[in-house]
Design a protein around this motif. Structure first.
Motif, PDB file in Angstrom:
ATOM      1  N   PRO A  21       0.886  -1.270   0.109  1.00 34.73           N
ATOM      2  CA  PRO A  21       0.171   0.069  -0.167  1.00 34.73           C
ATOM      3  C   PRO A  21       0.989   1.279  -0.108  1.00 34.73           C
ATOM      4  CG  PRO A  21      -0.736  -1.511   1.603  1.00 34.73           C
ATOM      5  CD  PRO A  21       0.708  -1.994   1.036  1.00 34.73           C
TER       6      PRO A  21
ATOM      7  N   PRO B 168       0.744   4.531   1.551  1.00 36.53           N
ATOM      8  CA  PRO B 168      -0.102   5.529   2.575  1.00 36.53           C
ATOM      9  C   PRO B 168      -0.683   6.710   2.133  1.00 36.53           C
ATOM     10  CG  PRO B 168       2.174   5.679   3.047  1.00 36.53           C
ATOM     11  CD  PRO B 168       2.194   4.660   1.861  1.00 36.53           C
ATOM     12  N   ARG B 169      -2.050   6.819   2.528  1.00 38.28           N
ATOM     13  CA  ARG B 169      -2.566   8.234   2.006  1.00 38.28           C
ATOM     14  C   ARG B 169      -2.955   8.793   3.224  1.00 38.28           C
ATOM     15  NH1 ARG B 169      -7.265   9.406   3.708  1.00 38.28           N
ATOM     16  NH2 ARG B 169      -7.697  10.593   1.825  1.00 38.28           N
TER      17      ARG B 169
ATOM     18  N   ALA C  95      -6.533   4.534  -0.809  1.00 36.28           N
ATOM     19  CA  ALA C  95      -5.077   4.383  -0.742  1.00 36.28           C
ATOM     20  C   ALA C  95      -4.766   3.395  -1.750  1.00 36.28           C
ATOM     21  CB  ALA C  95      -4.627   3.514   0.796  1.00 36.28           C
TER      22      ALA C  95
ATOM     23  N   GLY D 213       3.804   8.534  -0.568  1.00 39.99           N
ATOM     24  CA  GLY D 213       2.561   8.616   0.472  1.00 39.99           C
ATOM     25  C   GLY D 213       2.549   9.804   0.856  1.00 39.99           C
TER      26      GLY D 213
ATOM     27  N   TYR E 193      -1.894   1.613  -4.396  1.00 40.83           N
ATOM     28  CA  TYR E 193      -0.652   0.339  -4.016  1.00 40.83           C
ATOM     29  C   TYR E 193       0.238   0.312  -5.298  1.00 40.83           C
ATOM     30  CZ  TYR E 193      -3.504  -2.920  -6.753  1.00 40.83           C
ATOM     31  OH  TYR E 193      -4.135  -3.598  -7.715  1.00 40.83           O
TER      32      TYR E 193
END
Length: 387
Positions: A60, A62-63, A258, A246, A260
């Motif tokens: 992922p 990160p948001r 989010a 991110g 990836y």
């Protein structure tokens, strides 16, 4: 004779058991390799492009905790009549049009929807370019004229030893790399198998030894150049591209979901084409660039980098496009237009003069046919003119 038969039977049983054990041990790698081999098949390509993490290693992006930045809706707009035929002919899965920062058209096709996180392919290159601009502004990278081996010493002694960051951003490294997607033995497809089998992309780049021109002398689209840009980013900061993107790009944009990245076997992001996010979130990035790198009043990407990266700077001599720092610039057409562009029909098209951003995702297996790309760009221009 009977004892020989018994021995042979035991030997075959042992081989079968060994094959079963190896198959179980390498099941994930075999599954990913099979996925690579069927990734673009007619019956699977649409679903595959919205579910890449089902078959490949991924991580992922990160948001952050930022609230979602809403893309406002403007008056619903009817697009030119020939858009419907184009959508069908080009296997478009998503089409989103922004005018003056507002969504004036949005639709999804072939059984896909707005929540699908779609593979970027080479749209991802332009995201990495944005990150380079931020790191330059912060002083974490001193200059794009520094040699790549300063930050990526693993490349010493290989094809990239004489290249600068500017030259790899421009796709002018001069490194031999076969980008033929239809040749199973090409470098791009060998690289795909490295990814599928859990190998290391850094090792793949470091193993390249051949050049066809001096760095900076000739432009040739070479996707592995973008991986080298990623190596520089990681070497300069001591952090992963996933974390940096991110923190510095994704979180400030307030994405809906989010994203990836696909990764290699050691978790290194496949920066040259492995980003996955929704069509709306690709549109946020395009709109941020249209606004000179700002989003909701905050400067995300330095304005001077936005300007410098989206104008011709690479030594391109032929073809319909010029090239900047991981962005494409048409040689003719609307002044100031530029785009991120990926295989099988992925585009973020930006027309600053008309304040238009157009994002398409597609699964167009004929994307390489003569004239298709030019038709797509003309369609974007037709849409922009109609608004």
């Amino acid at each position: 004779m009977r004892s020989f038969g018994k021995w042979l039977g035991r030997g075959l049983l042992a081989l079968i058991l060994a094959a079963v054990v190896i198959g179980l041990w390498k099941r994930e790698e075999i599954t990913r390799l099979l996925a690579v081999n069927s990734l673009f098949s007619e019956g699977k390509i649409v679903r595959n492009f919205s579910n890449m993490n089902a078959a490949f290693l991924s991580i992922p992006v990160p948001r952050g905790n930022s609230p979602t930045s809403a893309l406002p809706y403007g008056p619903e707009t009817s697009l030119p009549e020939d858009v419907d035929r184009w959508v069908k002919d080009r296997d478009v899965t998503a089409l989103l049009v922004l005018k003056d920062g507002e969504i004036v058209f949005e639709d999804y096709f072939l059984g896909t929807g707005p929540e699908d996180r779609r593979i970027s392919w080479s749209l991802a290159k332009s995201y990495l370019s944005a990150l380079v601009g931020i790191l330059l502004d912060e002083g974490q990278i001193a200059s794009i004229d520094e040699p790549v081996i300063k930050y990526a010493p693993a490349l010493k002694g290989g094809a990239y030893e004489g290249a600068t960051l500017r030259q790899v951003l421009n796709m002018a490294s001069g490194v031999v790399f076969d980008e033929d997607y239809l040749d199973q033995n090409s470098d791009i497809n060998r690289m795909g198998r490295v990814l599928a089998l859990g190998g290391e992309m850094d090792d793949f780049a470091a193993a390249l030894t051949e050049t066809f021109a001096k760095p900076g002398e000739t432009w040739k689209y070479t996707s592995i150049d973008t991986h080298v840009v990623g190596m520089v980013v990681r070497g300069a900061t001591g952090r992963s591209v996933t974390e940096l993107l991110g923190e510095k790009v994704i979180a400030p944009l307030g994405l809906e979901y989010a994203p990836y990245y696909l990764t290699d076997g050691v978790g290194t992001a496949f920066v040259l084409g492995g980003l996955n996010m929704t069509t709306r979130d690709y549109a946020r990035f395009g709109q941020m660039y249209l606004q000179g790198g700002t989003w909701e009043g905050k400067q995300i990407v330095p304005a001077d980098w936005v300007a410098a990266s989206t104008v011709p700077s690479a030594p391109v001599t032929e073809g319909r496009y010029d090239y900047g720092y991981q962005w494409w610039i048409p040689k003719s057409g609307q002044p100031g237009e530029y785009m991120a562009r990926g295989i099988y029909g992925q585009y973020i098209y930006v027309d600053p003069a008309r304040q238009v951003v157009i994002v398409t995702n597609a699964a167009d297996r004929q994307f390489r046919d003569n004239g298709i790309d030019a038709q797509n760009i003309e369609m974007f221009r037709t849409i922009a003119k109609s608004l």
